[in-house]
Scaffold this motif. Structure first.
Motif, PDB file in Angstrom:
ATOM      1  N   ASP A  86     -11.521  -0.685   4.211  1.00 41.66           N
ATOM      2  CA  ASP A  86     -11.295  -1.819   4.980  1.00 41.66           C
ATOM      3  C   ASP A  86     -10.927  -3.052   3.997  1.00 41.66           C
ATOM      4  OD1 ASP A  86     -11.456  -3.569   7.306  1.00 41.66           O
ATOM      5  OD2 ASP A  86     -13.780  -3.681   6.965  1.00 41.66           O
ATOM      6  N   GLN A 121      -1.643  10.870   4.113  1.00 45.34           N
ATOM      7  CA  GLN A 121      -2.350   9.600   4.530  1.00 45.34           C
ATOM      8  C   GLN A 121      -3.362   9.232   3.635  1.00 45.34           C
ATOM      9  OE1 GLN A 121      -0.637   7.699   6.753  1.00 45.34           O
ATOM     10  NE2 GLN A 121       0.672   9.130   6.783  1.00 45.34           N
ATOM     11  N   THR A 122      -3.463   9.863   2.280  1.00 38.15           N
ATOM     12  CA  THR A 122      -4.391   9.316   1.259  1.00 38.15           C
ATOM     13  C   THR A 122      -3.695   8.338   0.438  1.00 38.15           C
ATOM     14  OG1 THR A 122      -4.010  11.255  -0.106  1.00 38.15           O
ATOM     15  CG2 THR A 122      -5.795  11.462   1.352  1.00 38.15           C
ATOM     16  N   HIS A 139      -8.900   8.425   1.963  1.00 37.26           N
ATOM     17  CA  HIS A 139      -7.904   8.347   3.179  1.00 37.26           C
ATOM     18  C   HIS A 139      -7.867   7.008   3.531  1.00 37.26           C
ATOM     19  CE1 HIS A 139      -6.412   8.926   7.027  1.00 37.26           C
ATOM     20  NE2 HIS A 139      -6.333  10.078   6.705  1.00 37.26           N
ATOM     21  N   PHE A 140      -6.591   6.691   3.923  1.00 37.46           N
ATOM     22  CA  PHE A 140      -6.426   4.969   4.256  1.00 37.46           C
ATOM     23  C   PHE A 140      -7.358   4.671   5.376  1.00 37.46           C
ATOM     24  CE2 PHE A 140      -4.250   1.925   7.093  1.00 37.46           C
ATOM     25  CZ  PHE A 140      -3.987   1.076   6.006  1.00 37.46           C
ATOM     26  N   ASP A 141      -7.713   5.176   6.245  1.00 40.35           N
ATOM     27  CA  ASP A 141      -8.909   4.842   7.214  1.00 40.35           C
ATOM     28  C   ASP A 141     -10.233   4.616   6.834  1.00 40.35           C
ATOM     29  OD1 ASP A 141      -6.698   5.141   9.102  1.00 40.35           O
ATOM     30  OD2 ASP A 141      -7.067   7.054   9.752  1.00 40.35           O
ATOM     31  N   LEU A 142     -10.225   4.994   5.493  1.00 37.11           N
ATOM     32  CA  LEU A 142     -11.692   4.789   5.104  1.00 37.11           C
ATOM     33  C   LEU A 142     -11.920   3.481   4.335  1.00 37.11           C
ATOM     34  CD1 LEU A 142     -12.635   8.428   3.511  1.00 37.11           C
ATOM     35  CD2 LEU A 142     -13.250   7.255   5.869  1.00 37.11           C
ATOM     36  N   THR A 146       1.074  -1.087  -0.024  1.00 39.63           N
ATOM     37  CA  THR A 146      -0.080  -0.045  -0.100  1.00 39.63           C
ATOM     38  C   THR A 146       0.967   1.313   0.121  1.00 39.63           C
ATOM     39  OG1 THR A 146      -2.061  -1.031   1.196  1.00 39.63           O
ATOM     40  CG2 THR A 146      -1.569   1.351   1.455  1.00 39.63           C
ATOM     41  N   ASN A 157      -1.794  -4.755   2.786  1.00 40.58           N
ATOM     42  CA  ASN A 157      -2.576  -3.724   3.426  1.00 40.58           C
ATOM     43  C   ASN A 157      -1.947  -3.574   4.927  1.00 40.58           C
ATOM     44  OD1 ASN A 157      -4.690  -1.636   3.866  1.00 40.58           O
ATOM     45  ND2 ASN A 157      -5.730  -3.234   5.113  1.00 40.58           N
ATOM     46  N   LYS A 158      -1.060  -4.111   5.037  1.00 42.70           N
ATOM     47  CA  LYS A 158      -0.247  -4.183   6.257  1.00 42.70           C
ATOM     48  C   LYS A 158       1.343  -3.007   6.211  1.00 42.70           C
ATOM     49  CE  LYS A 158       0.594  -7.044  10.526  1.00 42.70           C
ATOM     50  NZ  LYS A 158       0.755  -8.466  10.980  1.00 42.70           N
ATOM     51  N   ASP A 185      -5.272  -7.764   5.625  1.00 39.83           N
ATOM     52  CA  ASP A 185      -4.180  -7.560   5.521  1.00 39.83           C
ATOM     53  C   ASP A 185      -3.189  -7.788   4.265  1.00 39.83           C
ATOM     54  OD1 ASP A 185      -4.058  -6.730   8.329  1.00 39.83           O
ATOM     55  OD2 ASP A 185      -3.079  -8.642   9.053  1.00 39.83           O
ATOM     56  N   LYS A 209       3.072  -0.395   4.691  1.00 40.46           N
ATOM     57  CA  LYS A 209       2.713   0.995   3.898  1.00 40.46           C
ATOM     58  C   LYS A 209       3.861   1.698   3.726  1.00 40.46           C
ATOM     59  CE  LYS A 209      -0.358   1.595   7.409  1.00 40.46           C
ATOM     60  NZ  LYS A 209      -0.469   0.129   7.823  1.00 40.46           N
TER      61      LYS A 209
END
Length: 452
Positions: free
Chosen positions: A349, A315-316, A344-347, A309, A406-407, A352, A409
Motif C-alpha cells: 500500500d 504481478q510480483t 505481489h503488487f496488491d499487498l 514500479t 506507484n501509479k 501514487d 507500472k
C-alpha cells in the motif's frame, strides 16, 4: 624461458640480460604485466614488476651454466628452482590471455608452434575484449574471503581497473546515427534504450509503442553498445520500421562503453527537455502510461529523478524504489536493495508517488538539463551496477529528492537484456568494486540518506 621480477621500491628496470661462461648471449626479451604479483606484494604501481619471455638458442650450453642479470644482480640458474619443459605451449600457459606482450611480437618459435595452448592463446586474444580480460585477471586475484577485502578493493583494485577504463574512454572512436522515419522535432521526451548482446526486445517495445497514441510525441533513441552487431541490428531496425512505421534513431557506437557510457552517448543525440532512461526489457502493459509519468514528474518542485514500479509477469514486484543496505559478508559496502522485491503488487500500500532513497536505471525520468548539470552517469561504474544510485546521489547532493511512481507500472524481464561476458565470480567482485567506489564517493551522504 619465462618468469617474473619485482622491485618493491621503484619501477622495475625493463632489461634482462643472459650470460653463459663464454659471455653475453644474444637473447630476445618480451615483457608483460603481472597483476597477480603487483597485488601479492601490494606494490605502489603495476610497473614495479613484470613477467617475461626470454628466448635464446643454447644448444651447446648447459642450462645450469646460464646466468640472468637484472638491475645489476646475478641469478645463476644452478642456484634457482626451475622446470624444464618440452612444449612451448607449457610456457605460454603461464600468461593470461589478456596480456599485451611488449616489443615486436612473439618470437618465431612461439609463432610457429603448433601446440594447442598456443592456438588457444592466439584465438582468445583476438576474440575477447582485452580490457575486460585485464579486469577479469585483476579480480580473479582478489581474495573475497579476506577480512581486508574492501580495503584491498579501495587501495589496489579500483585504481588498477579505473586506469584501464580511463584509457579505454580516451580511445573511443566515436559513433554514428541512423534515422528511421521522421522524428518529432518538438518531442516532449526522449527515451534512451541501450542495447548489448540481445536486441530482439526492440521488436516488443516498438510493437507496444506504435499501438499507443500517447507515444506519438516521443523521440526514441536506441544505442547499440555492441560493435560486433552493427550490421545485423541495422538490418533488423530497418525491418522493424517497415513493419510498424514507428520512427526512431539508432546510434551505433564503435566501442563497447558499458551501461553508463551508452546512456551518456544517447543523451548527446537527444533534443527533448526530458529524458527517460529505459532498459530494452522493460515493456508497457497498458497505453497512456507515459503522459501519466510526465504529469507526475512535473508536479515535483525540487530537482528529481522519478522511477516507475516494475513488475514481473506474475504481478510480483521487481522494483518499487531502492534503499542502501549493508552487504551480507562485507558490511562496509551498502548494496542497492529492493525492499519490496518478490511481493505481489496488491499487498503493498503506497501513495501514487512516494519518496525513496534511489531508483533503478531500468526506468528513470529526469530533466535533460539536470542530467547535464550533474555530468551524467559516472562511467567509472564499469559494466553496470551502482551507476543508477550514483546518479540519484548526485541529484540528492544538489538538494533534490528521488521519487517512485506507484501509479505507472511496467513489466521488467530483469537482466534478460544483458549478456554477461564470462562465467565465474569475477562479475560479483566487479559489482563489489563498484559498490566500494560508490562508498568512497558518497559515504557521508549515504549516511544522511539512510538516517532520514
Amino acid at each position: 624461458m619465462s618468469g617474473w621480477v619485482v622491485n618493491k621500491s621503484r619501477p622495475a628496470d625493463p632489461n634482462i640480460d643472459l650470460y653463459s661462461d663464454s659471455g653475453k648471449l644474444n637473447a630476445d626479451l618480451y615483457s608483460f604485466e603481472r597483476i597477480d604479483v603487483f597485488q601479492k606484494y601490494q606494490l605502489v604501481q603495476s610497473d614495479y614488476c613484470f613477467g617475461f619471455f626470454l628466448t635464446v638458442s643454447v644448444d651447446s650450453e648447459p642450462l645450469n651454466d646460464l646466468t640472468l642479470v637484472w638491475e645489476g644482480r646475478k641469478f645463476t640458474l644452478a642456484k634457482m628452482r626451475y622446470e624444464e619443459v618440452a612444449s612451448v605451449a607449457k610456457v605460454l600457459s603461464q600468461v593470461p590471455v589478456s596480456v599485451e606482450i611488449k616489443n615486436s611480437g612473439l618470437p618465431t618459435l612461439l609463432q610457429q608452434s603448433k601446440g594447442n595452448a598456443v592456438s588457444s592463446f592466439t584465438q582468445n586474444s583476438k576474440n575477447k575484449d582485452k580490457d575486460i580480460q585485464k579486469i577479469t585477471d585483476i579480480l580473479n586475484h582478489v581474495n573475497s574471503d579476506s577480512p581486508n577485502f574492501v580495503n584491498q578493493l579501495e587501495k589496489n583494485t579500483i585504481p588498477l581497473i579505473h586506469k584501464i577504463w580511463k584509457k579505454r574512454i580516451a580511445n573511443y572512436s566515436g559513433a554514428r546515427v541512423i534515422k528511421f522515419g521522421d522524428i518529432n522535432a518538438v518531442a516532449r521526451v526522449s527515451i534512451i534504450v541501450p542495447l548489448y548482446g540481445r536486441y530482439d526486445f526492440m521488436q516488443h517495445q516498438i510493437a507496444h509503442f506504435s499501438g499507443d497514441k500517447d507515444m506519438s510525441g516521443v523521440e526514441l533513441v536506441y544505442v547499440l553498445d555492441d560493435p560486433s552487431l552493427i550490421q545485423e541490428v541495422t538490418v533488423s531496425a530497418g525491418g522493424l520500421f517497415k513493419t510498424f512505421k514507428y520512427p526512431f534513431k539508432l546510434v551505433l557506437s564503435e566501442n563497447n562503453r558499458g551501461f553508463s557510457g551508452a546512456n551518456n552517448l544517447g543523451v548527446e543525440y537527444c533534443s527533448s527537455p526530458l529524458v527517460l532512461f529505459l532498459n530494452s526489457d522493460v515493456i508497457p502493459f497498458s497505453s497512456g502510461w507515459l503522459s501519466e509519468f510526465i504529469d507526475q514528474y512535473e508536479r515535483i518542485k525540487v530537482p528529481t529523478i522519478l522511477g516507475a514500479t516494475l513488475l514481473y509477469e506474475d504481478q510480483t514486484i521487481q522494483h518499487m524504489g531502492m534503499h542502501f543496505q549493508p552487504e551480507d559478508r562485507h558490511s562496509e559496502i551498502r548494496m542497492n536493495h529492493h525492499p519490496y522485491k518478490g511481493l505481489h503488487f496488491d499487498l503493498v500500500d503506497k501513495d501514487d508517488m512516494f519518496s525513496v532513497q534511489a531508483v533503478t536505471g531500468a526506468c528513470m525520468l529526469m530533466a535533460k538539463s539536470l542530467f547535464e548539470q550533474v555530468r551524467g552517469f559516472d562511467e567509472m561504474h564499469i559494466l553496470g551496477d551502482f551507476e543508477d544510485s550514483d546518479l540519484c546521489l548526485k541529484v540528492v547532493d544538489l538538494g533534490g529528492e528521488i521519487f517512485c511512481s506507484n501509479k505507472v507500472k511496467l513489466y521488467h524481464l530483469e537482466r534478460l537484456s544483458q549478456n554477461l561476458v564470462a562465467k565465474g565470480d569475477w562479475k560479483w567482485k566487479l559489482s563489489m568494486t563498484n559498490g566500494a567506489y560508490q562508498e568512497s564517493k558518497w559515504r557521508s551522504l549515504i549516511d544522511k540518506v539512510v538516517s532520514r
